[in-house]
Design a protein around this motif. Structure first.
Motif, PDB file in Angstrom:
ATOM      1  N   VAL A  40       0.859  -1.262  -0.146  1.00 25.08           N
ATOM      2  CA  VAL A  40      -0.459   0.059  -0.465  1.00 25.08           C
ATOM      3  C   VAL A  40       0.973   1.123  -0.230  1.00 25.08           C
ATOM      4  O   VAL A  40       1.958   1.087   0.846  1.00 25.08           O
ATOM      5  CB  VAL A  40      -0.411  -0.033   1.174  1.00 25.08           C
ATOM      6  CG1 VAL A  40      -1.632   0.902   0.996  1.00 25.08           C
ATOM      7  CG2 VAL A  40      -2.239  -1.017   1.502  1.00 25.08           C
ATOM      8  N   ALA A  41       0.724   2.084  -0.466  1.00 26.23           N
ATOM      9  CA  ALA A  41       1.340   2.874  -0.784  1.00 26.23           C
ATOM     10  C   ALA A  41       0.743   4.734  -1.009  1.00 26.23           C
ATOM     11  O   ALA A  41       1.613   5.516  -0.010  1.00 26.23           O
ATOM     12  CB  ALA A  41       1.936   3.272  -2.947  1.00 26.23           C
ATOM     13  N   VAL A  42      -0.433   4.871  -1.055  1.00 28.97           N
ATOM     14  CA  VAL A  42      -1.089   5.850  -1.761  1.00 28.97           C
ATOM     15  C   VAL A  42      -2.644   5.082  -0.667  1.00 28.97           C
ATOM     16  O   VAL A  42      -2.780   4.786  -1.730  1.00 28.97           O
ATOM     17  CB  VAL A  42      -1.409   7.448  -2.047  1.00 28.97           C
ATOM     18  CG1 VAL A  42      -1.590   8.423  -1.261  1.00 28.97           C
ATOM     19  CG2 VAL A  42       0.523   7.548  -1.991  1.00 28.97           C
ATOM     20  N   GLN A  43      -3.155   5.920   0.566  1.00 31.95           N
ATOM     21  CA  GLN A  43      -4.581   6.091   0.483  1.00 31.95           C
ATOM     22  C   GLN A  43      -5.218   6.617   0.865  1.00 31.95           C
ATOM     23  O   GLN A  43      -4.665   7.742   1.944  1.00 31.95           O
ATOM     24  CB  GLN A  43      -4.279   4.417   1.539  1.00 31.95           C
ATOM     25  CG  GLN A  43      -4.677   3.030   1.373  1.00 31.95           C
ATOM     26  CD  GLN A  43      -5.548   2.375   2.660  1.00 31.95           C
ATOM     27  OE1 GLN A  43      -4.702   2.283   3.414  1.00 31.95           O
ATOM     28  NE2 GLN A  43      -5.335   1.127   2.383  1.00 31.95           N
ATOM     29  N   TRP A  49      -9.003   7.459  -7.774  1.00 34.56           N
ATOM     30  CA  TRP A  49      -7.613   8.097  -8.822  1.00 34.56           C
ATOM     31  C   TRP A  49      -7.867   7.313  -9.750  1.00 34.56           C
ATOM     32  O   TRP A  49      -8.049   6.144  -9.110  1.00 34.56           O
ATOM     33  CB  TRP A  49      -6.801   8.310  -8.431  1.00 34.56           C
ATOM     34  CG  TRP A  49      -6.443   9.820  -6.530  1.00 34.56           C
ATOM     35  CD1 TRP A  49      -6.665  10.869  -7.170  1.00 34.56           C
ATOM     36  CD2 TRP A  49      -6.342   9.633  -5.793  1.00 34.56           C
ATOM     37  NE1 TRP A  49      -6.672  11.276  -6.025  1.00 34.56           N
ATOM     38  CE2 TRP A  49      -5.977  10.124  -4.648  1.00 34.56           C
ATOM     39  CE3 TRP A  49      -5.198   8.688  -4.659  1.00 34.56           C
ATOM     40  CZ2 TRP A  49      -5.592  10.999  -3.642  1.00 34.56           C
ATOM     41  CZ3 TRP A  49      -5.129   8.368  -3.070  1.00 34.56           C
ATOM     42  CH2 TRP A  49      -5.100  10.687  -3.115  1.00 34.56           C
ATOM     43  N   ASN A  50      -7.661   7.791 -10.215  1.00 38.50           N
ATOM     44  CA  ASN A  50      -7.482   6.599 -12.036  1.00 38.50           C
ATOM     45  C   ASN A  50      -6.383   6.477 -13.257  1.00 38.50           C
ATOM     46  O   ASN A  50      -5.697   5.716 -13.418  1.00 38.50           O
ATOM     47  CB  ASN A  50      -8.528   6.543 -13.424  1.00 38.50           C
ATOM     48  CG  ASN A  50      -8.768   7.971 -13.790  1.00 38.50           C
ATOM     49  OD1 ASN A  50      -8.003   8.880 -13.091  1.00 38.50           O
ATOM     50  ND2 ASN A  50      -8.760   7.616 -15.372  1.00 38.50           N
ATOM     51  N   VAL A 327      -8.294  -1.832 -11.837  1.00 37.40           N
ATOM     52  CA  VAL A 327      -7.142  -1.151 -11.359  1.00 37.40           C
ATOM     53  C   VAL A 327      -7.522  -0.290 -12.515  1.00 37.40           C
ATOM     54  O   VAL A 327      -6.837  -0.638 -14.303  1.00 37.40           O
ATOM     55  CB  VAL A 327      -5.854  -1.569 -11.799  1.00 37.40           C
ATOM     56  CG1 VAL A 327      -4.270  -1.036 -12.176  1.00 37.40           C
ATOM     57  CG2 VAL A 327      -5.860  -2.641 -10.205  1.00 37.40           C
ATOM     58  N   ASP A 328      -6.519   1.525 -13.026  1.00 40.50           N
ATOM     59  CA  ASP A 328      -7.138   2.101 -14.934  1.00 40.50           C
ATOM     60  C   ASP A 328      -5.401   1.798 -14.917  1.00 40.50           C
ATOM     61  O   ASP A 328      -4.640   1.224 -15.029  1.00 40.50           O
ATOM     62  CB  ASP A 328      -8.044   3.358 -14.140  1.00 40.50           C
ATOM     63  CG  ASP A 328      -8.506   3.695 -15.730  1.00 40.50           C
ATOM     64  OD1 ASP A 328      -7.700   4.358 -16.422  1.00 40.50           O
ATOM     65  OD2 ASP A 328      -9.161   3.748 -15.617  1.00 40.50           O
ATOM     66  N   ILE A 364      -3.557   3.194  -4.121  1.00 42.26           N
ATOM     67  CA  ILE A 364      -2.213   2.848  -5.192  1.00 42.26           C
ATOM     68  C   ILE A 364      -2.119   2.641  -3.969  1.00 42.26           C
ATOM     69  O   ILE A 364      -1.124   2.107  -3.089  1.00 42.26           O
ATOM     70  CB  ILE A 364      -2.171   4.115  -4.843  1.00 42.26           C
ATOM     71  CG1 ILE A 364      -2.814   5.578  -5.223  1.00 42.26           C
ATOM     72  CG2 ILE A 364      -1.141   4.029  -6.328  1.00 42.26           C
ATOM     73  CD1 ILE A 364      -3.288   5.344  -6.207  1.00 42.26           C
ATOM     74  N   PHE A 365      -1.078   0.475  -4.894  1.00 44.17           N
ATOM     75  CA  PHE A 365      -0.604  -0.225  -4.807  1.00 44.17           C
ATOM     76  C   PHE A 365       0.142  -0.065  -5.007  1.00 44.17           C
ATOM     77  O   PHE A 365       0.468   0.631  -6.717  1.00 44.17           O
ATOM     78  CB  PHE A 365      -1.250  -1.517  -4.858  1.00 44.17           C
ATOM     79  CG  PHE A 365      -2.413  -2.110  -4.213  1.00 44.17           C
ATOM     80  CD1 PHE A 365      -2.513  -1.922  -2.924  1.00 44.17           C
ATOM     81  CD2 PHE A 365      -3.376  -1.601  -4.238  1.00 44.17           C
ATOM     82  CE1 PHE A 365      -3.348  -2.269  -2.306  1.00 44.17           C
ATOM     83  CE2 PHE A 365      -5.266  -2.101  -3.744  1.00 44.17           C
ATOM     84  CZ  PHE A 365      -5.114  -2.456  -2.314  1.00 44.17           C
TER      85      PHE A 365
END
Length: 370
Positions: A40-43, A49-50, A327-328, A364-365
C-alpha cells in the motif's frame, strides 16, 4: 469456458493447462509463478484516482470529475503527507461557468515525458458522455523541476468533437499520440507546432466491439442508460524502438500502425487505414504500461489481476488480488516498481443510479516487477 486449476504440487501441469487454454480458446497463456507482494503506497477515503505518476518522493494523482471524488482533480503526495493541489490551487479551482481554458475541467490521464514534464489530459467535458466545453479540451504540461505550467495546447473543436472523450497520451520523438474513447479515433500532435489532427476516425480498430462486454467481478458493466458500457480507443503504447503505435478499444483487440505514417500529415487516410495490422488479442484492460524491453503490463479487469506480456508473447501474472478492482492506468517507474491505482471505476455513483458503491479508502498499490 474455464480451465480447471491443477493442485499446487503440480506446477508443470498448471503450465500445460495455461498453454491448452491458449490453443483451445485462443486466449493468452498465463503462467502462475509466485506473485510478489502488494504494498500500500497511498490511501485516501475521499478520492477516486485513476491516474498516477511518480518523480522521486513525489506521487502525482488524478481522477475524473464525474467519479464523485472529493479531492482536487490533480494532487501531489510527498513523504506520506496529505494530498495538496498541484501545481497550485488555481489550476484545480474550475467550477461550472468559469473559464475552462486555464483550469482543469476533467482530467482523465497524466503521463510523464523524458524531459522532466508531467502532461495532463483534460477532456474538457465535466460530465460523463458530455461535450467538451469551448476551450476546455487541452493538454497541459507541468515542469516538475519548477512546479509550474509551461505549456497549454488547446484541442479545438475539429479535434475534440462533440461526444469526444480524449483519453490518454504517449510520446515518440517530436510527436504525441492520443486516443479518443468517445468519438473513436486517434489524435496525432506535432509537439513542435502544437498542431493536432485526427486520424483513423471510426476505423474498426478504434471502435468498441459490441460482442465483447466489460465484465468485472462476474457482472457486465452498464452505462448510465442501462446498456453495456462501450469504451472506444483507449489504451495505447509506443514500441521501444519507436516504430509502432499499439492501441485498442478498452474491450480489445489490439492493433498496430507505423508511427512514420502517423507522423506524416501528407499520408492519405486510405493509405494509413490500409497499414493497420492486428497485434494481440487481450481481454478488457483498465490500463497498460510498457517496459523498455517491450514487455506490456496490463490490468485484467475481469480477474482483478495485473499481467505481463513478454516480447515473445508469453503471459505471466504479476499480481492477482481482490483489492485490485478496476486498476486503471498503471505507472512503471525506472526501478521496476509498478504503481497501481485501484480506481473501482465501475462502482462510482454514475453507474449505480446515483449511489456510490466505491469501497473506501481509495488505494494506490505498488508491486515489484524485477
Amino acid at each position: 469456458m474455464p480451465i480447471p486449476a491443477f493442485p499446487r504440487r503440480h506446477p508443470s501441469l498448471r503450465i500445460i493447462a495455461a498453454v491448452a487454454a491458449q490453443l483451445i480458446l485462443g486466449q493468452p497463456a498465463v503462467a502462475a509463478p509466485p506473485a510478489p507482494p502488494l504494498t500500500v503506497a497511498v490511501q485516501n477515503p475521499d478520492a477516486v484516482w485513476n491516474a498516477v505518476a511518480v518523480e522521486g518522493a513525489r506521487v502525482f494523482l488524478a481522477g475524473p470529475r464525474w467519479t464523485g471524488t472529493k479531492l482536487p482533480p490533480l494532487v501531489m503526495v510527498e513523504g506520506g503527507g496529505a494530498p495538496r493541489p498541484f501545481p497550485d490551487a488555481a489550476w484545480n479551482a474550475w467550477v461550472p461557468g468559469a473559464d475552462p481554458a486555464h483550469a482543469f475541467v476533467n482530467i482523465n490521464a497524466i503521463h510523464r515525458d523524458d524531459a522532466g514534464g508531467l502532461w495532463v489530459v483534460d477532456t474538457g467535458a465535466p460530465d460523463f458522455g458530455g461535450d467538451p466545453l469551448p476551450g476546455g479540451a487541452k493538454l497541459v504540461r507541468i515542469d516538475l523541476n519548477r512546479g509550474r505550467v509551461d505549456r497549454v495546447i488547446p484541442l479545438g473543436a475539429d479535434v475534440a468533437r462533440p461526444g469526444s472523450y480524449v483519453d490518454d497520451i504517449r510520446f515518440h520523438g517530436s510527436h504525441a499520440y492520443l486516443t479518443d474513447a468517445g468519438q473513436p479515433g486517434l489524435i496525432v500532435l506535432d509537439l513542435a507546432t502544437g498542431v493536432a489532427r485526427r486520424v483513423l476516425d471510426r476505423h474498426p480498430s478504434t471502435v468498441a466491439p459490441a460482442d465483447r462486454p466489460i465484465v468485472v467481478d462476474g457482472e457486465t458493466v452498464l452505462a448510465p442508460d442501462g446498456r453495456p458500457l462501450a469504451v472506444h480507443s483507449d489504451p495505447l503504447e509506443v514500441s521501444p524502438d519507436g516504430e509502432w503505435l499499439y492501441y485498442a478499444p478498452l474491450e480489445g483487440p489490439w492493433s498496430r500502425v507505423p508511427t512514420r505514417l502517423l507522423d506524416d500529415p501528407a499520408v492519405p487516410a486510405a493509405t494509413l487505414a490500409d497499414a493497420v495490422r492486428p497485434w494481440i488479442d487481450l481481454p478488457p484492460v483498465g490500463g497498460t504500461a510498457m517496459g523498455p524491453d517491450g514487455s506490456l503490463y496490463y490490468t485484467d479487469l475481469a480477474a482483478n489481476a495485473v499481467r505481463r506480456r513478454a516480447p515473445d508473447g508469453s503471459v505471466t501474472s504479476v499480481a492477482h488480488d481482490a483489492r485490485l478492482h478496476w486498476v486503471d492506468a498503471p505507472y512503471l517507474a525506472a526501478d521496476g516498481t509498478l504503481w497501481l491505482p485501484a480506481a473501482q471505476m465501475d462502482r462510482v455513483a454514475l453507474f449505480h443510479h446515483g449511489k456510490s458503491q466505491v469501497r473506501a479508502p481509495m488505494t494506490i498499490f505498488t508491486v515489484r516487477t524485477r
